[in-house]
Design a protein around this motif. Structure first.
Motif, PDB file in Angstrom:
ATOM      1  N   GLY A 195     -40.191 -30.084  25.804  1.00  0.00           N
ATOM      2  CA  GLY A 195     -40.000 -30.773  24.538  1.00  0.00           C
ATOM      3  C   GLY A 195     -41.280 -31.344  23.990  1.00  0.00           C
ATOM      4  O   GLY A 195     -42.217 -31.627  24.747  1.00  0.00           O
ATOM      5  N   GLN A 196     -41.345 -31.529  22.683  1.00  0.00           N
ATOM      6  CA  GLN A 196     -42.531 -32.084  22.038  1.00  0.00           C
ATOM      7  C   GLN A 196     -42.696 -33.563  22.356  1.00  0.00           C
ATOM      8  O   GLN A 196     -43.794 -34.034  22.599  1.00  0.00           O
ATOM      9  N   THR A 197     -41.615 -34.307  22.374  1.00  0.00           N
ATOM     10  CA  THR A 197     -41.687 -35.744  22.668  1.00  0.00           C
ATOM     11  C   THR A 197     -40.950 -36.059  23.964  1.00  0.00           C
ATOM     12  O   THR A 197     -41.555 -36.441  24.957  1.00  0.00           O
ATOM     13  N   VAL A 198     -39.604 -35.880  23.934  1.00  0.00           N
ATOM     14  CA  VAL A 198     -38.800 -36.108  25.138  1.00  0.00           C
ATOM     15  C   VAL A 198     -38.349 -34.757  25.684  1.00  0.00           C
ATOM     16  O   VAL A 198     -37.573 -34.052  25.042  1.00  0.00           O
ATOM     17  N   PRO A 199     -38.828 -34.346  26.872  1.00  0.00           N
ATOM     18  CA  PRO A 199     -38.416 -33.051  27.439  1.00  0.00           C
ATOM     19  C   PRO A 199     -36.919 -33.023  27.726  1.00  0.00           C
ATOM     20  O   PRO A 199     -36.350 -33.997  28.225  1.00  0.00           O
ATOM     21  N   VAL A 200     -36.291 -31.899  27.399  1.00  0.00           N
ATOM     22  CA  VAL A 200     -34.853 -31.716  27.636  1.00  0.00           C
ATOM     23  C   VAL A 200     -34.666 -30.413  28.412  1.00  0.00           C
ATOM     24  O   VAL A 200     -35.536 -29.530  28.403  1.00  0.00           O
ATOM     25  N   PRO A 201     -33.537 -30.256  29.109  1.00  0.00           N
ATOM     26  CA  PRO A 201     -33.287 -28.991  29.822  1.00  0.00           C
ATOM     27  C   PRO A 201     -33.323 -27.805  28.864  1.00  0.00           C
ATOM     28  O   PRO A 201     -32.804 -27.879  27.752  1.00  0.00           O
ATOM     29  N   ILE A 202     -33.963 -26.732  29.296  1.00  0.00           N
ATOM     30  CA  ILE A 202     -34.069 -25.558  28.432  1.00  0.00           C
ATOM     31  C   ILE A 202     -32.702 -24.889  28.283  1.00  0.00           C
ATOM     32  O   ILE A 202     -31.850 -25.012  29.161  1.00  0.00           O
ATOM     33  N   PRO A 203     -32.456 -24.186  27.162  1.00  0.00           N
ATOM     34  CA  PRO A 203     -31.168 -23.502  26.981  1.00  0.00           C
ATOM     35  C   PRO A 203     -30.969 -22.375  27.993  1.00  0.00           C
ATOM     36  O   PRO A 203     -31.936 -21.874  28.586  1.00  0.00           O
ATOM     37  N   ALA A 204     -29.708 -21.956  28.134  1.00  0.00           N
ATOM     38  CA  ALA A 204     -29.371 -20.927  29.127  1.00  0.00           C
ATOM     39  C   ALA A 204     -30.089 -19.616  28.856  1.00  0.00           C
ATOM     40  O   ALA A 204     -30.513 -18.925  29.789  1.00  0.00           O
ATOM     41  N   SER A 205     -30.233 -19.257  27.576  1.00  0.00           N
ATOM     42  CA  SER A 205     -30.905 -17.995  27.244  1.00  0.00           C
ATOM     43  C   SER A 205     -32.352 -18.000  27.716  1.00  0.00           C
ATOM     44  O   SER A 205     -32.868 -16.979  28.182  1.00  0.00           O
ATOM     45  N   MET A 206     -32.990 -19.138  27.620  1.00  0.00           N
ATOM     46  CA  MET A 206     -34.374 -19.262  28.057  1.00  0.00           C
ATOM     47  C   MET A 206     -34.456 -19.258  29.582  1.00  0.00           C
ATOM     48  O   MET A 206     -35.352 -18.650  30.183  1.00  0.00           O
ATOM     49  N   SER A 207     -33.495 -19.905  30.215  1.00  0.00           N
ATOM     50  CA  SER A 207     -33.456 -19.941  31.677  1.00  0.00           C
ATOM     51  C   SER A 207     -33.241 -18.548  32.250  1.00  0.00           C
ATOM     52  O   SER A 207     -33.857 -18.164  33.252  1.00  0.00           O
ATOM     53  N   ASN A 208     -32.367 -17.778  31.605  1.00  0.00           N
ATOM     54  CA  ASN A 208     -32.109 -16.412  32.074  1.00  0.00           C
ATOM     55  C   ASN A 208     -33.323 -15.507  31.903  1.00  0.00           C
ATOM     56  O   ASN A 208     -33.492 -14.525  32.637  1.00  0.00           O
ATOM     57  N   ALA A 209     -34.177 -15.808  30.915  1.00  0.00           N
ATOM     58  CA  ALA A 209     -35.364 -14.989  30.664  1.00  0.00           C
ATOM     59  C   ALA A 209     -36.516 -15.314  31.610  1.00  0.00           C
ATOM     60  O   ALA A 209     -37.470 -14.542  31.726  1.00  0.00           O
ATOM     61  N   LEU A 210     -36.424 -16.461  32.306  1.00  0.00           N
ATOM     62  CA  LEU A 210     -37.510 -16.875  33.209  1.00  0.00           C
ATOM     63  C   LEU A 210     -37.597 -15.911  34.387  1.00  0.00           C
ATOM     64  O   LEU A 210     -36.636 -15.736  35.136  1.00  0.00           O
ATOM     65  N   ASP A 211     -38.758 -15.292  34.560  1.00  0.00           N
ATOM     66  CA  ASP A 211     -38.940 -14.287  35.609  1.00  0.00           C
ATOM     67  C   ASP A 211     -39.627 -14.862  36.842  1.00  0.00           C
ATOM     68  O   ASP A 211     -39.301 -14.501  37.967  1.00  0.00           O
ATOM     69  N   SER A 212     -40.600 -15.756  36.646  1.00  0.00           N
ATOM     70  CA  SER A 212     -41.315 -16.342  37.786  1.00  0.00           C
ATOM     71  C   SER A 212     -42.002 -17.622  37.344  1.00  0.00           C
ATOM     72  O   SER A 212     -42.222 -17.856  36.150  1.00  0.00           O
ATOM     73  N   ALA A 213     -42.344 -18.442  38.324  1.00  0.00           N
ATOM     74  CA  ALA A 213     -43.070 -19.685  38.068  1.00  0.00           C
ATOM     75  C   ALA A 213     -44.120 -19.878  39.158  1.00  0.00           C
ATOM     76  O   ALA A 213     -43.870 -19.589  40.330  1.00  0.00           O
ATOM     77  N   GLU A 214     -45.276 -20.351  38.754  1.00  0.00           N
ATOM     78  CA  GLU A 214     -46.353 -20.658  39.695  1.00  0.00           C
ATOM     79  C   GLU A 214     -46.891 -22.049  39.358  1.00  0.00           C
ATOM     80  O   GLU A 214     -47.291 -22.306  38.229  1.00  0.00           O
ATOM     81  N   ILE A 215     -46.888 -22.937  40.344  1.00  0.00           N
ATOM     82  CA  ILE A 215     -47.359 -24.308  40.149  1.00  0.00           C
ATOM     83  C   ILE A 215     -48.397 -24.617  41.212  1.00  0.00           C
ATOM     84  O   ILE A 215     -48.166 -24.369  42.402  1.00  0.00           O
TER      85      ILE A 215
END
Length: 383
Positions: free
Chosen positions: A14-34
């Protein structure tokens, strides 16, 4: 993105207050590196697979034009392992990489960002801090970023006295982040921002590498059913360690005085034999850093910081583990035990860096360990 059993992954944006991402965006997530580090900026990279579902997508990919991924949108990642939620990243988006493809569903959007300390690196300044010791300067700078949830944790170094304005006025030239890192380096300290303990909160640590506290569960290699890491290799760098010997001009007496330091003050020790003892006279000798306006005591404290910083990188270890098999997340900036590698390399280490690799059905961590020499101090470590 399917993840291993016993692990949950929560992404807020989120730009100000982060919120949980929508389901469509979550389903598109392929990988994460931190990546977390105890001496450098930490960062993250999220890879999304893109597709066009209907005619409304012909104009542009929905995700590419989404407001949630605008530059400097805040990103918070929470990982829950065995019912224990932990914030693994709180940062801001700094870079987009769009990779369109001729193959349906193979287009990708890669979002890269850095931890919230990136907001301290956007404006170069010239600021005077009259009559303030360096620990107070660090606290003042960090406190000015309270809107990002930063809480300062500052450990005053030895010899950090407020200078008389008639003798010297400390002046910052550069960004706040650059100045905090420069002040830390003088004393052999580190500066980093650790996310948590709750989403939206961060701890800004300015102090010596943290060797205190209960070590994390041991990294075990070649120990049958107790083995919990995939690989591990060590390196000993005989050119890393250094001592300081030279002359400095005391600002109060205007006389040249010898400054010589030949031992580490990092406590508690992590190795039975430090590189200074192992190598004897075959240790690099360097001159004191020429910082004007110091007393002999301050120059000696800075010289001690040089030795401590050099010894932190004598023995390094790099490896990889499965989070499911380890049973929890390995954290940077804390100690951990190693066993199964022989007496020279077993024992306690400081975790300098950890990279989380989260992909479909798999969660791994790559890690970097460090200490000042060889030999385990104790015959056993916390299992």
């Amino acid at each position: 993105m399917p993840i291993p059993l016993g692990v949950q992954f929560t992404l807020l944006m989120g730009q100000t207050v982060p919120v949980p991402i929508p389901a469509s965006m979550s389903n598109a997530l392929d990988s994460a590196e931190i990546t977390h580090s105890d001496g450098e900026r930490s960062g993250f990279q999220l890879t999304f697979k893109l597709g066009r579902a209907d005619a409304s997508d012909l104009r542009d990919y929905d995700l590419v034009s989404a407001a949630l991924i605008k530059p400097f949108s805040r990103v918070i990642l929470v990982v829950t392992v065995n019912a224990r939620p932990q914030v693994v990243m709180d940062g801001a988006i700094t870079h987009h990489q769009f990779m369109p493809s001729n193959q349906p569903g193979e287009s990708k959007l890669i979002i890269t960002g850095e931890d919230i300390s990136v907001m301290m690196d956007l404006e170069e300044k010239v600021v005077a801090y009259p009559a303030l010791p360096e620990a107070a300067i660090a606290t003042k700078i960090i406190a000015s970023y309270a809107r990002y949830g930063l809480t300062p944790k500052v450990i005053p170094p030895t010899g950090d006295l407020p200078p008389l304005p008639t003798e010297r006025i400390p002046v910052q030239h550069g960004t706040d982040l650059e100045h905090l890192q420069e002040l830390a380096k003088r004393h052999g300290y580190v500066f980093y921002v650790a996310p948590g303990p709750i989403p939206g909160a961060n701890v800004a640590y300015w102090g010596p590498p943290n060797r205190l506290g209960v070590p994390q569960p041991a990294l075990s290699l070649d120990m049958g059913s107790s083995t919990n890491i995939e690989s591990l290799r060590f390196e000993y760098d005989s050119l890393a360690a250094s001592t300081v010997n030279g002359q400095v001009q005391d600002r109060k007496t205007n006389r040249s005085n010898p400054v010589e330091t030949k031992r580490s003050t990092r406590l508690p020790a992590l190795a039975k034999r430090s590189a200074l003892k192992i190598q004897g006279r075959h240790v690099r000798q360097v001159l004191p850093t020429p910082i004007a306006g110091l007393t002999r005591g301050q120059a000696k404290a800075f010289a001690q910081g040089t030795i401590n910083r050099s010894l932190d990188q004598v023995v390094t270890g790099e490896g990889e583990l499965s989070v499911v098999r380890y049973g929890q997340l390995l954290k940077a900036g804390q100690t951990v035990g190693v066993r199964g590698c022989g007496n020279s390399y077993d024992g306690l280490y400081l975790v300098k860096k950890v990279t989380h690799l989260i992909q479909s059905g798999d969660y791994r961590q790559q890690f970097t360990l460090a200490r000042e020499g060889l030999g385990a101090l104790m015959p056993v470590v916390r299992p």
